[in-house]
Design a protein around this motif. Structure first.
Motif, mmCIF file in Angstrom:
data_model
loop_
_atom_site.group_PDB
_atom_site.id
_atom_site.type_symbol
_atom_site.label_atom_id
_atom_site.label_comp_id
_atom_site.label_asym_id
_atom_site.label_seq_id
_atom_site.Cartn_x
_atom_site.Cartn_y
_atom_site.Cartn_z
ATOM 1 N N LYS A 98 7.278 12.371 4.104
ATOM 2 C CA LYS A 98 6.051 11.593 4.200
ATOM 3 C C LYS A 98 5.055 12.005 3.128
ATOM 4 C CE LYS A 98 5.230 9.477 8.627
ATOM 5 N NZ LYS A 98 4.291 9.341 9.740
ATOM 6 N N GLN A 99 4.431 11.007 2.551
ATOM 7 C CA GLN A 99 3.393 11.246 1.563
ATOM 8 C C GLN A 99 2.043 11.275 2.263
ATOM 9 O OE1 GLN A 99 2.002 8.202 -1.443
ATOM 10 N NE2 GLN A 99 3.318 9.443 -2.738
ATOM 11 N N THR A 100 1.198 12.202 1.854
ATOM 12 C CA THR A 100 -0.113 12.360 2.482
ATOM 13 C C THR A 100 -1.202 12.197 1.438
ATOM 14 O OG1 THR A 100 0.787 13.902 4.133
ATOM 15 C CG2 THR A 100 -1.593 13.890 3.828
ATOM 16 N N ARG A 101 -2.222 11.444 1.791
ATOM 17 C CA ARG A 101 -3.400 11.287 0.943
ATOM 18 C C ARG A 101 -4.651 11.537 1.773
ATOM 19 N NH1 ARG A 101 -0.980 6.449 -0.150
ATOM 20 N NH2 ARG A 101 -2.783 5.197 0.473
ATOM 21 N N VAL A 102 -5.683 12.000 1.120
ATOM 22 C CA VAL A 102 -6.977 12.230 1.762
ATOM 23 C C VAL A 102 -7.993 11.286 1.126
ATOM 24 C CG1 VAL A 102 -8.826 13.879 2.242
ATOM 25 C CG2 VAL A 102 -6.442 14.642 2.259
ATOM 26 N N MET A 104 0.822 -1.199 0.000
ATOM 27 C CA MET A 104 0.000 0.000 0.000
ATOM 28 C C MET A 104 0.862 1.257 0.000
ATOM 29 S SD MET A 104 -2.800 -1.260 2.776
ATOM 30 C CE MET A 104 -3.882 0.139 2.708
ATOM 31 N N SER A 105 1.814 1.364 0.939
ATOM 32 C CA SER A 105 2.627 2.559 1.060
ATOM 33 C C SER A 105 4.046 2.133 1.388
ATOM 34 C CB SER A 105 2.091 3.471 2.169
ATOM 35 O OG SER A 105 0.745 3.770 1.936
ATOM 36 N N THR A 106 4.890 2.086 0.376
ATOM 37 C CA THR A 106 6.223 1.541 0.566
ATOM 38 C C THR A 106 7.302 2.476 0.041
ATOM 39 O OG1 THR A 106 6.014 0.344 -1.531
ATOM 40 C CG2 THR A 106 5.445 -0.851 0.489
ATOM 41 N N ARG A 107 7.138 3.777 0.207
ATOM 42 C CA ARG A 107 8.152 4.715 -0.225
ATOM 43 C C ARG A 107 9.415 4.502 0.606
ATOM 44 N NH1 ARG A 107 7.276 11.239 -0.728
ATOM 45 N NH2 ARG A 107 9.103 11.667 -1.999
ATOM 46 N N THR A 108 10.584 4.378 -0.041
ATOM 47 C CA THR A 108 11.784 3.916 0.633
ATOM 48 C C THR A 108 12.853 4.996 0.700
ATOM 49 O OG1 THR A 108 11.329 1.722 -0.225
ATOM 50 C CG2 THR A 108 13.515 2.096 0.689
ATOM 51 N N GLU A 109 13.533 5.056 1.842
ATOM 52 C CA GLU A 109 14.659 5.945 2.027
ATOM 53 C C GLU A 109 15.919 5.322 1.422
ATOM 54 O OE1 GLU A 109 15.204 7.600 5.981
ATOM 55 O OE2 GLU A 109 13.460 6.476 6.615
ATOM 56 N N PRO A 110 17.007 6.134 1.261
ATOM 57 C CA PRO A 110 18.260 5.564 0.785
ATOM 58 C C PRO A 110 18.783 4.461 1.684
ATOM 59 C CG PRO A 110 18.299 7.954 0.571
ATOM 60 C CD PRO A 110 17.037 7.593 1.307
ATOM 61 N N GLY A 111 18.506 4.525 2.992
ATOM 62 C CA GLY A 111 18.992 3.511 3.919
ATOM 63 C C GLY A 111 18.180 2.237 3.913
ATOM 64 N N GLY A 112 17.071 2.194 3.178
ATOM 65 C CA GLY A 112 16.283 0.974 3.075
ATOM 66 C C GLY A 112 15.004 0.994 3.866
ATOM 67 N N GLU A 113 14.800 1.989 4.761
ATOM 68 C CA GLU A 113 13.573 2.074 5.533
ATOM 69 C C GLU A 113 12.533 2.879 4.755
ATOM 70 O OE1 GLU A 113 13.768 2.838 9.749
ATOM 71 O OE2 GLU A 113 15.946 2.821 9.637
ATOM 72 N N THR A 114 11.308 2.718 5.142
ATOM 73 C CA THR A 114 10.232 3.444 4.476
ATOM 74 C C THR A 114 9.975 4.765 5.166
ATOM 75 O OG1 THR A 114 8.588 2.305 5.831
ATOM 76 C CG2 THR A 114 9.131 1.333 3.692
ATOM 77 N N TYR A 115 9.611 5.776 4.371
ATOM 78 C CA TYR A 115 9.276 7.081 4.928
ATOM 79 C C TYR A 115 7.932 7.031 5.655
ATOM 80 C CZ TYR A 115 12.967 9.331 2.175
ATOM 81 O OH TYR A 115 14.155 9.723 1.661
ATOM 82 N N GLY A 116 7.045 6.221 5.171
ATOM 83 C CA GLY A 116 5.709 6.170 5.755
ATOM 84 C C GLY A 116 4.747 7.071 5.008
ATOM 85 N N THR A 117 3.470 6.818 5.202
ATOM 86 C CA THR A 117 2.409 7.568 4.539
ATOM 87 C C THR A 117 1.343 7.946 5.554
ATOM 88 O OG1 THR A 117 2.766 6.385 2.462
ATOM 89 C CG2 THR A 117 0.669 7.511 2.707
ATOM 90 N N THR A 118 0.854 9.159 5.433
ATOM 91 C CA THR A 118 -0.248 9.624 6.267
ATOM 92 C C THR A 118 -1.527 9.620 5.446
ATOM 93 O OG1 THR A 118 1.186 11.038 7.618
ATOM 94 C CG2 THR A 118 -1.168 11.532 7.625
ATOM 95 N N ILE A 119 -2.533 8.925 5.925
ATOM 96 C CA ILE A 119 -3.850 8.917 5.281
ATOM 97 C C ILE A 119 -4.841 9.633 6.192
ATOM 98 C CG2 ILE A 119 -5.796 7.485 4.550
ATOM 99 C CD1 ILE A 119 -3.929 5.443 3.527
ATOM 100 N N ILE A 120 -5.502 10.619 5.637
ATOM 101 C CA ILE A 120 -6.529 11.363 6.363
ATOM 102 C C ILE A 120 -7.886 10.888 5.847
ATOM 103 C CG2 ILE A 120 -7.430 13.641 6.960
ATOM 104 C CD1 ILE A 120 -4.685 14.794 6.210
ATOM 105 N N VAL A 121 -8.617 10.182 6.688
ATOM 106 C CA VAL A 121 -9.935 9.662 6.313
ATOM 107 C C VAL A 121 -10.993 10.666 6.752
ATOM 108 C CG1 VAL A 121 -11.582 7.784 6.571
ATOM 109 C CG2 VAL A 121 -9.136 7.286 6.547
ATOM 110 N N VAL A 122 -11.713 11.202 5.790
ATOM 111 C CA VAL A 122 -12.813 12.136 6.068
ATOM 112 C C VAL A 122 -14.111 11.337 5.968
ATOM 113 C CG1 VAL A 122 -13.965 14.256 5.376
ATOM 114 C CG2 VAL A 122 -11.474 14.059 5.154
ATOM 115 N N LEU A 123 -14.768 11.164 7.089
ATOM 116 C CA LEU A 123 -15.915 10.251 7.183
ATOM 117 C C LEU A 123 -17.220 11.013 7.361
ATOM 118 C CD1 LEU A 123 -17.155 7.400 7.528
ATOM 119 C CD2 LEU A 123 -16.536 7.545 9.958
ATOM 120 N N GLU A 124 -18.224 10.586 6.633
ATOM 121 C CA GLU A 124 -19.577 11.136 6.779
ATOM 122 C C GLU A 124 -20.170 10.682 8.109
ATOM 123 O OE1 GLU A 124 -22.631 13.235 5.939
ATOM 124 O OE2 GLU A 124 -22.052 12.538 3.937
#
Length: 297
Positions: free
Chosen positions: A162-166, A1-21
Protein backbone atom coordinates in the motif's frame (compact mmCIF):
# COMPACT_ATOMS: atom_id res chain seq x y z
CA UNK A 1 -6.40 8.97 -8.20
CA UNK A 2 -4.86 5.77 -6.80
CA UNK A 3 -4.66 2.86 -9.19
CA UNK A 4 -1.54 0.91 -8.25
CA UNK A 5 -2.09 -2.60 -9.67
CA UNK A 6 -1.12 -6.07 -8.52
CA UNK A 7 0.06 -8.80 -10.94
CA UNK A 8 -3.42 -10.35 -10.68
CA UNK A 9 -5.10 -7.16 -11.89
CA UNK A 10 -6.44 -5.83 -8.57
CA UNK A 11 -5.30 -2.60 -7.01
CA UNK A 12 -3.18 -2.49 -3.87
CA UNK A 13 -4.98 0.57 -2.61
CA UNK A 14 -3.70 3.82 -1.14
CA UNK A 15 -3.86 5.23 2.36
CA UNK A 16 -4.29 9.00 2.66
CA UNK A 17 -3.72 10.62 6.03
CA UNK A 18 -5.47 14.00 6.15
CA UNK A 19 -4.01 16.32 8.79
CA UNK A 20 -6.63 19.00 9.39
CA UNK A 21 -6.33 22.34 11.16
CA UNK A 22 -8.85 22.26 14.03
CA UNK A 23 -7.24 24.91 16.22
CA UNK A 24 -10.20 27.01 17.49
CA UNK A 25 -7.97 30.08 17.88
CA UNK A 26 -7.23 30.05 14.15
CA UNK A 27 -10.81 29.42 13.02
CA UNK A 28 -12.16 32.11 15.35
CA UNK A 29 -10.18 34.71 13.41
CA UNK A 30 -10.57 33.12 9.96
CA UNK A 31 -14.35 32.70 9.99
CA UNK A 32 -16.24 35.56 8.35
CA UNK A 33 -19.37 37.22 9.70
CA UNK A 34 -21.51 35.13 7.35
CA UNK A 35 -19.83 31.88 8.42
CA UNK A 36 -17.76 31.65 5.25
CA UNK A 37 -14.23 30.23 5.44
CA UNK A 38 -15.09 28.54 8.73
CA UNK A 39 -14.25 25.05 9.95
CA UNK A 40 -17.68 23.74 8.94
CA UNK A 41 -17.23 24.92 5.37
CA UNK A 42 -13.69 23.52 5.27
CA UNK A 43 -14.84 20.15 6.59
CA UNK A 44 -17.58 19.85 3.98
CA UNK A 45 -15.03 20.44 1.25
CA UNK A 46 -12.63 17.86 2.66
CA UNK A 47 -15.38 15.25 3.02
CA UNK A 48 -15.94 15.36 -0.74
CA UNK A 49 -12.25 14.62 -1.27
CA UNK A 50 -12.27 11.79 1.29
CA UNK A 51 -15.38 10.15 -0.14
CA UNK A 52 -14.00 10.40 -3.67
CA UNK A 53 -10.84 8.60 -2.58
CA UNK A 54 -12.70 5.85 -0.71
CA UNK A 55 -15.10 5.28 -3.61
CA UNK A 56 -12.30 4.45 -6.05
CA UNK A 57 -11.33 1.17 -4.42
CA UNK A 58 -12.46 -0.97 -1.49
CA UNK A 59 -8.79 -1.21 -0.51
CA UNK A 60 -8.31 2.54 -0.18
CA UNK A 61 -8.07 3.84 3.37
CA UNK A 62 -8.34 7.27 4.96
CA UNK A 63 -7.32 8.59 8.35
CA UNK A 64 -8.23 12.10 9.51
CA UNK A 65 -6.06 13.68 12.17
CA UNK A 66 -7.02 16.93 13.88
CA UNK A 67 -4.35 19.47 14.89
CA UNK A 68 -5.85 21.13 17.94
CA UNK A 69 -4.51 23.79 20.28
CA UNK A 70 -2.12 23.25 23.16
CA UNK A 71 -0.10 20.57 21.39
CA UNK A 72 -3.06 18.17 21.23
CA UNK A 73 -3.68 15.90 18.23
CA UNK A 74 -6.56 13.47 17.84
CA UNK A 75 -7.63 10.93 15.27
CA UNK A 76 -11.05 12.00 14.02
CA UNK A 77 -11.58 9.07 11.65
CA UNK A 78 -9.86 5.82 10.66
CA UNK A 79 -11.40 3.78 7.86
CA UNK A 80 -9.12 0.85 8.69
CA UNK A 81 -11.14 0.30 11.88
CA UNK A 82 -14.22 -0.42 9.79
CA UNK A 83 -12.30 -2.88 7.62
CA UNK A 84 -11.57 -5.06 10.63
CA UNK A 85 -15.18 -4.90 11.82
CA UNK A 86 -16.58 -5.80 8.41
CA UNK A 87 -14.21 -8.68 7.55
CA UNK A 88 -11.90 -6.57 5.38
CA UNK A 89 -14.50 -4.61 3.42
CA UNK A 90 -16.71 -1.62 4.13
CA UNK A 91 -19.76 -3.46 2.80
CA UNK A 92 -20.32 -5.73 5.77
CA UNK A 93 -23.57 -7.53 6.57
CA UNK A 94 -24.97 -4.52 8.39
CA UNK A 95 -24.15 -2.04 5.62
CA UNK A 96 -25.76 -3.59 2.56
CA UNK A 97 -28.76 -1.27 2.35
CA UNK A 98 -27.08 2.09 2.89
CA UNK A 99 -24.16 4.14 1.66
CA UNK A 100 -21.33 3.26 4.07
CA UNK A 101 -19.04 6.04 2.90
CA UNK A 102 -21.20 9.13 3.38
CA UNK A 103 -22.85 7.99 6.60
CA UNK A 104 -19.69 6.75 8.27
CA UNK A 105 -17.13 9.45 7.49
CA UNK A 106 -19.34 12.49 8.07
CA UNK A 107 -20.96 11.23 11.26
CA UNK A 108 -17.78 10.01 12.93
CA UNK A 109 -15.73 13.12 12.16
CA UNK A 110 -18.49 15.40 13.43
CA UNK A 111 -18.80 13.38 16.65
CA UNK A 112 -15.04 13.52 17.18
CA UNK A 113 -14.95 17.28 16.61
CA UNK A 114 -17.84 17.76 19.05
CA UNK A 115 -15.90 15.77 21.65
CA UNK A 116 -12.85 18.01 21.15
CA UNK A 117 -14.93 21.14 21.69
CA UNK A 118 -16.49 19.63 24.80
CA UNK A 119 -13.05 18.90 26.24
CA UNK A 120 -11.98 22.45 25.51
CA UNK A 121 -15.08 23.87 27.22
CA UNK A 122 -14.23 21.92 30.38
CA UNK A 123 -10.69 23.34 30.55
CA UNK A 124 -9.88 25.81 33.29
CA UNK A 125 -9.64 29.52 32.47
CA UNK A 126 -5.98 29.46 33.37
CA UNK A 127 -5.30 26.76 30.83
CA UNK A 128 -7.18 28.67 28.14
CA UNK A 129 -5.20 31.83 28.69
CA UNK A 130 -1.77 30.19 28.48
CA UNK A 131 0.15 31.42 25.46
CA UNK A 132 1.27 28.03 24.17
CA UNK A 133 -2.29 26.77 23.82
CA UNK A 134 -2.81 28.95 20.75
CA UNK A 135 -0.17 27.14 18.67
CA UNK A 136 -1.06 24.34 16.28
CA UNK A 137 0.66 21.02 16.96
CA UNK A 138 2.14 20.36 13.52
CA UNK A 139 5.08 18.36 14.89
CA UNK A 140 2.83 16.04 16.89
CA UNK A 141 0.48 15.60 13.93
CA UNK A 142 3.28 14.62 11.54
CA UNK A 143 4.76 12.24 14.11
CA UNK A 144 1.39 10.55 14.67
CA UNK A 145 0.94 10.31 10.89
CA UNK A 146 4.26 8.47 10.55
CA UNK A 147 3.30 6.10 13.37
CA UNK A 148 -0.05 5.40 11.74
CA UNK A 149 1.58 4.80 8.36
CA UNK A 150 4.06 2.38 9.92
CA UNK A 151 1.30 0.54 11.77
CA UNK A 152 -0.96 0.12 8.75
CA UNK A 153 1.95 -0.94 6.53
CA UNK A 154 2.50 -4.08 8.62
CA UNK A 155 1.05 -7.50 7.99
CA UNK A 156 1.14 -9.71 4.96
CA UNK A 157 -0.33 -9.84 1.48
CA UNK A 158 -1.10 -6.63 -0.37
CA UNK A 159 -0.93 -4.65 2.88
CA UNK A 160 2.83 -4.28 2.43
CA UNK A 161 2.35 -2.77 -1.03
CA UNK A 162 0.00 0.00 0.00
CA UNK A 163 1.11 3.49 -0.85
CA UNK A 164 0.70 6.14 1.83
CA UNK A 165 0.44 9.89 1.41
CA UNK A 166 -0.04 12.67 3.94
CA UNK A 167 -2.14 15.75 3.10
CA UNK A 168 -1.71 18.62 5.57
CA UNK A 169 -4.37 21.35 5.55
CA UNK A 170 -3.02 24.16 7.72
CA UNK A 171 -3.91 27.79 8.26
CA UNK A 172 -1.93 28.75 11.36
CA UNK A 173 1.53 30.26 11.21
CA UNK A 174 4.61 28.15 11.93
CA UNK A 175 5.84 27.98 15.51
CA UNK A 176 9.68 28.11 15.45
CA UNK A 177 9.93 26.01 18.62
CA UNK A 178 8.69 22.98 16.67
CA UNK A 179 11.51 23.13 14.11
CA UNK A 180 13.50 20.09 15.31
CA UNK A 181 10.59 17.63 15.76
CA UNK A 182 9.00 18.78 12.49
CA UNK A 183 12.22 18.17 10.57
CA UNK A 184 12.64 14.77 12.23
CA UNK A 185 9.16 13.79 11.06
CA UNK A 186 9.88 15.07 7.54
CA UNK A 187 13.07 13.02 7.26
CA UNK A 188 11.20 9.98 8.58
CA UNK A 189 8.62 10.44 5.81
CA UNK A 190 11.39 10.76 3.23
CA UNK A 191 13.00 7.52 4.41
CA UNK A 192 9.64 5.73 4.31
CA UNK A 193 8.92 7.15 0.83
CA UNK A 194 5.79 8.91 2.08
CA UNK A 195 4.87 12.07 0.21
CA UNK A 196 3.64 15.07 2.20
CA UNK A 197 1.28 17.39 0.33
CA UNK A 198 0.93 20.81 1.93
CA UNK A 199 -2.29 22.75 1.46
CA UNK A 200 -2.06 26.22 3.01
CA UNK A 201 -5.22 28.16 3.83
CA UNK A 202 -4.77 31.86 3.12
CA UNK A 203 -1.92 33.90 1.65
CA UNK A 204 0.83 33.31 4.22
CA UNK A 205 3.54 30.75 3.47
CA UNK A 206 4.72 27.97 5.76
CA UNK A 207 8.47 27.35 5.73
CA UNK A 208 8.01 24.01 7.50
CA UNK A 209 5.52 22.67 4.97
CA UNK A 210 7.49 24.08 2.05
CA UNK A 211 10.43 21.95 3.16
CA UNK A 212 8.16 18.98 3.85
CA UNK A 213 6.79 18.99 0.31
CA UNK A 214 10.20 19.59 -1.26
CA UNK A 215 12.07 16.89 0.69
CA UNK A 216 9.41 14.17 0.37
CA UNK A 217 8.47 14.90 -3.24
CA UNK A 218 4.99 16.16 -2.41
CA UNK A 219 3.12 19.25 -3.56
CA UNK A 220 2.84 22.67 -1.95
CA UNK A 221 -0.09 24.90 -2.83
CA UNK A 222 -2.24 27.61 -1.28
CA UNK A 223 -6.02 27.96 -1.15
CA UNK A 224 -7.33 31.47 -0.53
CA UNK A 225 -10.95 30.48 0.19
CA UNK A 226 -12.35 27.24 1.60
CA UNK A 227 -14.83 27.04 -1.30
CA UNK A 228 -11.85 26.26 -3.54
CA UNK A 229 -10.59 23.47 -1.28
CA UNK A 230 -12.35 20.51 -2.93
CA UNK A 231 -11.13 21.39 -6.40
CA UNK A 232 -7.57 21.94 -5.19
CA UNK A 233 -7.44 18.70 -3.20
CA UNK A 234 -8.86 16.60 -6.04
CA UNK A 235 -6.64 18.26 -8.61
CA UNK A 236 -3.40 18.30 -6.64
CA UNK A 237 -3.48 15.67 -3.89
CA UNK A 238 -5.85 13.21 -5.57
CA UNK A 239 -3.23 11.81 -7.94
CA UNK A 240 -0.62 9.33 -6.73
CA UNK A 241 3.10 9.62 -7.45
CA UNK A 242 2.91 7.57 -10.66
CA UNK A 243 0.04 9.64 -12.06
CA UNK A 244 1.72 12.92 -11.19
CA UNK A 245 4.57 12.10 -13.56
CA UNK A 246 2.23 12.46 -16.53
CA UNK A 247 0.37 15.49 -15.18
CA UNK A 248 1.45 19.10 -15.38
CA UNK A 249 1.51 20.04 -11.71
CA UNK A 250 2.71 23.46 -10.54
CA UNK A 251 6.26 23.69 -9.24
CA UNK A 252 7.31 25.44 -6.07
CA UNK A 253 8.73 28.83 -6.93
CA UNK A 254 10.89 28.98 -3.85
CA UNK A 255 11.54 27.10 -0.62
CA UNK A 256 12.51 28.76 2.65
CA UNK A 257 15.36 26.55 3.88
CA UNK A 258 16.24 28.71 6.87
CA UNK A 259 16.85 26.73 10.05
CA UNK A 260 15.77 27.78 13.53
CA UNK A 261 18.31 28.27 16.29
CA UNK A 262 18.19 25.90 19.24
CA UNK A 263 18.52 28.67 21.80
CA UNK A 264 15.73 31.10 20.88
CA UNK A 265 13.82 28.98 18.31
CA UNK A 266 13.96 31.76 15.73
CA UNK A 267 14.73 31.36 12.01
CA UNK A 268 18.13 32.62 10.94
CA UNK A 269 20.20 32.93 7.79
CA UNK A 270 23.67 32.59 9.36
CA UNK A 271 24.62 31.03 12.65
CA UNK A 272 26.98 28.78 14.59
CA UNK A 273 26.81 24.98 14.29
CA UNK A 274 28.03 22.47 16.86
CA UNK A 275 30.55 20.13 15.20
CA UNK A 276 29.43 17.21 17.39
CA UNK A 277 25.60 17.15 17.27
CA UNK A 278 24.97 19.82 14.57
CA UNK A 279 22.88 22.01 16.88
CA UNK A 280 22.46 25.56 15.53
CA UNK A 281 22.88 28.75 17.56
CA UNK A 282 22.35 32.38 16.64
CA UNK A 283 25.22 33.55 18.86
CA UNK A 284 28.62 32.15 19.68
CA UNK A 285 28.66 30.19 22.95
CA UNK A 286 31.26 28.36 25.02
CA UNK A 287 29.29 25.09 25.40
CA UNK A 288 26.63 23.30 23.37
CA UNK A 289 23.31 23.21 25.18
CA UNK A 290 22.38 19.90 23.53
CA UNK A 291 25.46 17.64 23.86
CA UNK A 292 27.45 19.85 26.30
CA UNK A 293 30.50 19.82 24.06
CA UNK A 294 32.91 22.63 24.88
CA UNK A 295 34.07 24.94 22.10
CA UNK A 296 37.54 26.42 21.80
CA UNK A 297 37.72 30.17 22.07
Amino acid sequence: MSTRTEPGGETYGTTIIVVLETNPFYWQNATGADGANGLGSCLRQILVFINAHLSLSKRNDVAVLGMHSGGACHFLYESSDDDSKNDGTRNGPNNQDRDPIQNDVSARILRSLAALEADRTNESEKRKNEKHTTTTALASALSMSMCYANRTAGGGGSRKQKQTRVVVVQGSADFPGQYVPVMNAIFSAQRAEIQIDSCILGDADSAFLQQAAHITGGLYYKVKATMELTQSLLQMSGADSATRKILQVPNQRGVDFRASCFCHKQPLETGFVCSVCLSIYCKECARCQTCEAEFDA
